[in-house]
Design a protein around this motif. Structure first.
Motif, PDB file in Angstrom:
ATOM      1  N   HIS A 103       1.738  42.029   8.756  1.00 41.36           N
ATOM      2  CA  HIS A 103       3.130  41.836   8.875  1.00 41.36           C
ATOM      3  C   HIS A 103       3.344  40.649   9.741  1.00 41.36           C
ATOM      4  O   HIS A 103       4.433  40.095   9.991  1.00 41.36           O
ATOM      5  CB  HIS A 103       3.867  42.800   9.667  1.00 41.36           C
ATOM      6  N   THR A 104       2.459  39.829  10.010  1.00 44.74           N
ATOM      7  CA  THR A 104       2.401  38.647  10.796  1.00 44.74           C
ATOM      8  C   THR A 104       1.862  37.334   9.978  1.00 44.74           C
ATOM      9  O   THR A 104       0.836  37.555   9.331  1.00 44.74           O
ATOM     10  CB  THR A 104       1.569  38.530  11.965  1.00 44.74           C
ATOM     11  N   LEU A 105       2.608  36.037  10.256  1.00 39.35           N
ATOM     12  CA  LEU A 105       2.201  34.985   9.504  1.00 39.35           C
ATOM     13  C   LEU A 105       0.629  34.732  10.305  1.00 39.35           C
ATOM     14  O   LEU A 105       0.542  34.985  11.589  1.00 39.35           O
ATOM     15  CB  LEU A 105       2.979  33.824   9.911  1.00 39.35           C
ATOM     16  N   GLU A 106      -0.430  34.079   9.517  1.00 44.67           N
ATOM     17  CA  GLU A 106      -1.490  33.863  10.373  1.00 44.67           C
ATOM     18  C   GLU A 106      -1.197  32.209  10.974  1.00 44.67           C
ATOM     19  O   GLU A 106      -0.659  31.464  10.543  1.00 44.67           O
ATOM     20  CB  GLU A 106      -2.485  33.605   9.364  1.00 44.67           C
ATOM     21  N   PRO A 107      -1.390  32.424  12.454  1.00 45.59           N
ATOM     22  CA  PRO A 107      -1.106  31.031  13.224  1.00 45.59           C
ATOM     23  C   PRO A 107      -1.816  29.927  12.486  1.00 45.59           C
ATOM     24  O   PRO A 107      -3.107  30.075  12.053  1.00 45.59           O
ATOM     25  CB  PRO A 107      -1.614  31.443  14.405  1.00 45.59           C
ATOM     26  N   ARG A 108      -1.353  28.919  12.601  1.00 43.22           N
ATOM     27  CA  ARG A 108      -1.785  27.577  11.961  1.00 43.22           C
ATOM     28  C   ARG A 108      -1.804  26.607  12.963  1.00 43.22           C
ATOM     29  O   ARG A 108      -0.974  26.253  13.757  1.00 43.22           O
ATOM     30  CB  ARG A 108      -0.890  27.078  10.845  1.00 43.22           C
ATOM     31  N   PRO A 109      -2.987  25.696  12.957  1.00 38.47           N
ATOM     32  CA  PRO A 109      -3.011  24.677  14.001  1.00 38.47           C
ATOM     33  C   PRO A 109      -1.954  23.662  13.955  1.00 38.47           C
ATOM     34  O   PRO A 109      -1.694  23.029  14.956  1.00 38.47           O
ATOM     35  CB  PRO A 109      -4.428  23.997  13.618  1.00 38.47           C
ATOM     36  N   HIS A 128      -1.347  36.574   0.816  1.00 36.21           N
ATOM     37  CA  HIS A 128      -1.736  37.296   2.093  1.00 36.21           C
ATOM     38  C   HIS A 128      -0.881  37.091   3.229  1.00 36.21           C
ATOM     39  O   HIS A 128      -0.936  37.888   4.280  1.00 36.21           O
ATOM     40  CB  HIS A 128      -3.124  36.826   2.251  1.00 36.21           C
ATOM     41  N   ASP A 129       0.080  35.975   3.238  1.00 35.89           N
ATOM     42  CA  ASP A 129       1.068  35.915   4.515  1.00 35.89           C
ATOM     43  C   ASP A 129       2.352  36.524   3.847  1.00 35.89           C
ATOM     44  O   ASP A 129       2.581  36.785   2.802  1.00 35.89           O
ATOM     45  CB  ASP A 129       1.283  34.586   4.670  1.00 35.89           C
ATOM     46  N   PRO A 130       2.736  37.527   4.965  1.00 37.32           N
ATOM     47  CA  PRO A 130       4.045  38.263   4.543  1.00 37.32           C
ATOM     48  C   PRO A 130       5.219  37.539   4.137  1.00 37.32           C
ATOM     49  O   PRO A 130       5.458  36.659   4.858  1.00 37.32           O
ATOM     50  CB  PRO A 130       4.438  39.042   5.850  1.00 37.32           C
ATOM     51  N   VAL A 131       5.802  38.114   3.024  1.00 37.67           N
ATOM     52  CA  VAL A 131       7.016  37.280   2.412  1.00 37.67           C
ATOM     53  C   VAL A 131       8.243  37.164   3.586  1.00 37.67           C
ATOM     54  O   VAL A 131       8.646  35.873   3.506  1.00 37.67           O
ATOM     55  CB  VAL A 131       7.679  38.250   1.313  1.00 37.67           C
ATOM     56  N   ALA A 132       8.448  38.183   4.237  1.00 40.71           N
ATOM     57  CA  ALA A 132       9.457  37.968   5.259  1.00 40.71           C
ATOM     58  C   ALA A 132       9.174  36.689   6.223  1.00 40.71           C
ATOM     59  O   ALA A 132      10.007  36.187   6.975  1.00 40.71           O
ATOM     60  CB  ALA A 132       9.504  39.252   6.212  1.00 40.71           C
ATOM     61  N   ALA A 133       8.034  36.372   6.318  1.00 46.52           N
ATOM     62  CA  ALA A 133       7.778  35.216   7.415  1.00 46.52           C
ATOM     63  C   ALA A 133       7.772  33.837   6.556  1.00 46.52           C
ATOM     64  O   ALA A 133       7.608  32.888   7.424  1.00 46.52           O
ATOM     65  CB  ALA A 133       6.223  35.313   7.974  1.00 46.52           C
ATOM     66  N   ASP A 182       6.307  45.897  13.129  1.00 47.14           N
ATOM     67  CA  ASP A 182       4.828  45.677  12.899  1.00 47.14           C
ATOM     68  C   ASP A 182       4.272  44.484  13.704  1.00 47.14           C
ATOM     69  O   ASP A 182       3.388  44.339  14.254  1.00 47.14           O
ATOM     70  CB  ASP A 182       4.408  45.939  11.459  1.00 47.14           C
ATOM     71  N   ALA A 183       5.414  43.311  13.276  1.00 45.25           N
ATOM     72  CA  ALA A 183       4.776  42.315  13.936  1.00 45.25           C
ATOM     73  C   ALA A 183       4.922  42.202  15.580  1.00 45.25           C
ATOM     74  O   ALA A 183       3.975  41.622  15.925  1.00 45.25           O
ATOM     75  CB  ALA A 183       5.632  41.069  13.465  1.00 45.25           C
ATOM     76  N   LEU A 184       6.059  42.785  15.877  1.00 43.49           N
ATOM     77  CA  LEU A 184       6.012  42.858  17.513  1.00 43.49           C
ATOM     78  C   LEU A 184       4.874  43.721  18.058  1.00 43.49           C
ATOM     79  O   LEU A 184       4.508  43.525  19.185  1.00 43.49           O
ATOM     80  CB  LEU A 184       7.386  43.676  17.893  1.00 43.49           C
ATOM     81  N   GLN A 185       4.155  44.618  17.412  1.00 49.11           N
ATOM     82  CA  GLN A 185       3.067  45.458  17.673  1.00 49.11           C
ATOM     83  C   GLN A 185       1.855  44.386  18.226  1.00 49.11           C
ATOM     84  O   GLN A 185       1.341  44.207  19.121  1.00 49.11           O
ATOM     85  CB  GLN A 185       2.505  46.428  16.829  1.00 49.11           C
ATOM     86  N   ALA A 186       1.812  43.350  16.984  1.00 50.75           N
ATOM     87  CA  ALA A 186       0.926  42.453  17.026  1.00 50.75           C
ATOM     88  C   ALA A 186       1.035  41.634  18.414  1.00 50.75           C
ATOM     89  O   ALA A 186       0.097  41.298  19.345  1.00 50.75           O
ATOM     90  CB  ALA A 186       0.606  41.487  15.709  1.00 50.75           C
ATOM     91  N   ALA A 187       2.118  41.142  18.437  1.00 52.04           N
ATOM     92  CA  ALA A 187       2.542  40.183  19.552  1.00 52.04           C
ATOM     93  C   ALA A 187       2.485  40.984  20.982  1.00 52.04           C
ATOM     94  O   ALA A 187       1.890  40.575  21.850  1.00 52.04           O
ATOM     95  CB  ALA A 187       4.249  39.754  19.656  1.00 52.04           C
ATOM     96  N   SER A 188       2.578  42.171  20.987  1.00 50.73           N
ATOM     97  CA  SER A 188       2.422  43.034  22.255  1.00 50.73           C
ATOM     98  C   SER A 188       0.952  43.037  22.632  1.00 50.73           C
ATOM     99  O   SER A 188       0.806  43.087  23.871  1.00 50.73           O
ATOM    100  CB  SER A 188       2.882  44.320  21.873  1.00 50.73           C
ATOM    101  N   GLY A 222       6.262  36.748  15.401  1.00 48.72           N
ATOM    102  CA  GLY A 222       4.944  36.847  14.418  1.00 48.72           C
ATOM    103  C   GLY A 222       3.917  37.523  15.386  1.00 48.72           C
ATOM    104  O   GLY A 222       3.931  38.422  16.252  1.00 48.72           O
ATOM    105  N   THR A 223       2.975  36.677  15.374  1.00 49.57           N
ATOM    106  CA  THR A 223       1.701  37.187  16.398  1.00 49.57           C
ATOM    107  C   THR A 223       2.184  36.684  18.120  1.00 49.57           C
ATOM    108  O   THR A 223       1.213  37.066  18.796  1.00 49.57           O
ATOM    109  CB  THR A 223       0.441  36.421  15.998  1.00 49.57           C
ATOM    110  N   GLY A 224       3.039  36.080  17.924  1.00 53.23           N
ATOM    111  CA  GLY A 224       3.301  35.685  19.469  1.00 53.23           C
ATOM    112  C   GLY A 224       2.859  34.148  19.883  1.00 53.23           C
ATOM    113  O   GLY A 224       2.831  33.862  20.908  1.00 53.23           O
ATOM    114  N   VAL A 225       2.236  33.687  18.833  1.00 57.72           N
ATOM    115  CA  VAL A 225       1.685  32.374  19.183  1.00 57.72           C
ATOM    116  C   VAL A 225       2.224  31.407  20.057  1.00 57.72           C
ATOM    117  O   VAL A 225       1.827  30.931  20.977  1.00 57.72           O
ATOM    118  CB  VAL A 225       1.009  31.508  17.983  1.00 57.72           C
ATOM    119  N   LEU A 226       3.464  31.152  19.418  1.00 58.48           N
ATOM    120  CA  LEU A 226       4.241  29.846  20.221  1.00 58.48           C
ATOM    121  C   LEU A 226       4.886  30.568  21.575  1.00 58.48           C
ATOM    122  O   LEU A 226       4.578  29.936  22.557  1.00 58.48           O
ATOM    123  CB  LEU A 226       5.318  29.635  19.328  1.00 58.48           C
ATOM    124  N   GLY A 227       5.328  31.744  21.744  1.00 52.35           N
ATOM    125  CA  GLY A 227       6.292  31.992  23.099  1.00 52.35           C
ATOM    126  C   GLY A 227       4.745  32.502  24.031  1.00 52.35           C
ATOM    127  O   GLY A 227       4.626  31.998  25.100  1.00 52.35           O
TER     128      GLY A 227
END
Ligand code: GLN
Length: 299
Positions: free
Chosen positions: A100-106, A224-229, A162-168, A137-142
């Motif tokens: 449910h999260t976008l894959e973080p990109r460089p 493979h990346d979620p549509v919602a993202a 589900d995304a918040l679970q990954a961020a948590s 998403g995964t929380g990368v930025l914040g």
């Protein structure tokens, strides 16, 4: 020679398997065949790249060989290597992904660079700054900003629990749980119970692909990346309309809004931002030289 030694010699070394796999990946047209082969082998053996070099003359056990083969098959079927691993590095830190999260990109690292440079210039690096990451998403930025700005506090929002679970999980793994809170909701709706809260930094990498062009995306992204993202509505700009119209209510007077966008959206977004009462302080390019982000302040 004893049969034992004969047997052992017929089993290829880890180094050999990596090289063979890399050429199979190259033949299949994968972009980074050697790197992918090493990452999948490190994952199989739960070791890092340096250790992999040290053990390249060793041999895999049969379970490990089987696991490695399964991972390679997934890669050859087009699954992105970091989806297979279940994590990806961002700004030197380890982030867990889920479906449910976008894959973080460089590419998104240019946003971090811009925010940190701005904070350093203002001499506020050690102040208890308040950060908001919309659609985390995964929380990368914040989480990256919270980790770099050690006295800061961050709120991470997402419409997907589900995304918040990954961020948590990522917040906990990075030791940031005490300074980070997670809120579920669509953009600023997530902040219903934070009325009057003002942030020094609002950051977002919203979905920005026009709905009609989703089918033309690269296969690895599309499948493979979620549509919602990804899906940003008809012209891909719906999330920016919401963010540009509401963010000012949640910013301190010296606060800054930093957004990521698609390579061809710079001009239209600058216009939209200015029409919505923002000043474009700077335009950011990613490592590939593409237009990638905007730094905005209230006009
Ligand atoms: N903020 C997250 C990232 O940059 C998620 C972005 C999204 O889902 N559109 O990876």
């Amino acid at each position: 020679m004893s049969p034992d030694i004969l047997d052992r010699d017929s089993v290829p070394t880890i180094g050999f398997i990596i090289r063979e796999t890399a050429s199979a990946f190259a033949e299949a047209g994968l972009e980074t065949p050697g790197l992918d082969a090493r990452l999948l082998m490190s994952h199989t053996l739960s070791c890092d790249g340096a250790r992999l070099v040290a053990i390249e003359n060793d041999r895999l056990g049969s379970h490990q060989a089987e696991l490695f083969e399964q991972l390679c098959e997934r890669r050859l079927e087009g699954e992105p290597v970091h989806r297979i691993l279940g994590h990806r590095e961002f700004w030197g830190r380890h982030f867990i992904l889920n479906s449910h999260t976008l894959e973080p990109r460089p590419d998104s690292e240019v946003l971090i660079e811009a925010v940190l440079a701005r904070i350093d210039r203002s001499g506020r690096h050690d102040e208890p700054l308040h950060i908001l990451d919309l659609g985390t998403g995964t929380g990368v930025l914040g989480l990256t900003l919270a980790a770099e700005l050690r006295s800061s506090f961050a709120i991470l929002t997402d419409i997907s629990s589900d995304a918040l679970q990954a961020a948590s999980l990522n917040a906990q793994e990075l030791g940031l749980a005490k300074r980070v809170s997670l809120k579920k909701g669509n953009w600023f709706d997530a902040l219903k119970d934070c009325d009057g809260r003002a942030f020094d930094i609002i950051v977002s990498n919203p979905p920005y692909i026009p709905s009609g062009t989703m089918s033309g995306l690269q296969k690895e992204v599309r499948l493979h990346d979620p549509v919602a993202a990804l899906d940003g509505g008809n012209d891909g700009l719906d999330p920016y309309r919401v963010i540009f119209s509401q963010a000012v209510r949640f910013l301190t007077p010296e606060g800054v809004l930093v957004v990521e966008h698609g390579f061809d959206q710079r001009d239209v977004l600058c216009l939209l931002a200015e029409e919505s009462g923002w000043r474009v302080e700077s335009q950011l390019n990613d490592l590939g030289g593409n237009a990638r982000g905007l730094v905005l302040t209230p006009d």
